[in-house]
Enzyme design. Structure first.
Site, PDB file in Angstrom:
ATOM      1  CB  CYS A  26      -0.955  -0.036   1.206  1.00 29.11           C
ATOM      2  SG  CYS A  26      -0.119  -0.027   2.805  1.00 29.11           S
ATOM      3  NE  ARG A  31      -4.300   1.902   2.532  1.00 35.49           N
ATOM      4  CZ  ARG A  31      -3.532   2.987   2.449  1.00 35.49           C
ATOM      5  NH1 ARG A  31      -3.538   3.870   3.419  1.00 35.49           N
ATOM      6  NH2 ARG A  31      -2.778   3.208   1.398  1.00 35.49           N
TER       7      ARG A  31
END
Length: 101
Positions: A26, A31
């Site tokens: 990410c 994430r």
């Protein structure tokens, strides 16, 4: 915040082969870690997180990438601050000129 239902997640990742190596990334790695956990829960057996993610890869100027555009944020911020200083100076001069009338 909450995750989608398990069925929705399975559909979302249905094009990926759970037996192949899957590398997730990410902007900074946070994430991607969550995605890796979700994939493991869905039965993916070889999930890896590219820890440096885009911040690491994108800051390597000789790293291969398609449609590369270099944007010098530092120079932009410097010019923006100079412009802001000039606007503030002009507003001060305008207020002084109005006060003299």
């Amino acid at each position: 915040m909450s995750l989608k239902a398990a069925g929705d997640l399975k559909r979302l990742y249905s094009r990926l082969d759970p037996s192949k190596e899957t590398v997730v990334y990410c902007q900074s790695g946070a994430r991607a870690s969550e995605t890796a956990g979700v994939l493991q829960q869905l039965g993916f057996t070889n999930v890896k997180v590219y820890d440096s993610s885009w911040l690491g890869y994108g800051n390597t100027l000789d790293a291969p990438a398609n449609n590369v555009t270099f944007f010098n944020v530092g120079m932009f911020n410097s010019r923006l601050l100079a412009l802001l200083d000039r606007v503030n100076q002009l507003e001060k001069e305008l207020a002084e000129a109005r006060a003299q009338k």
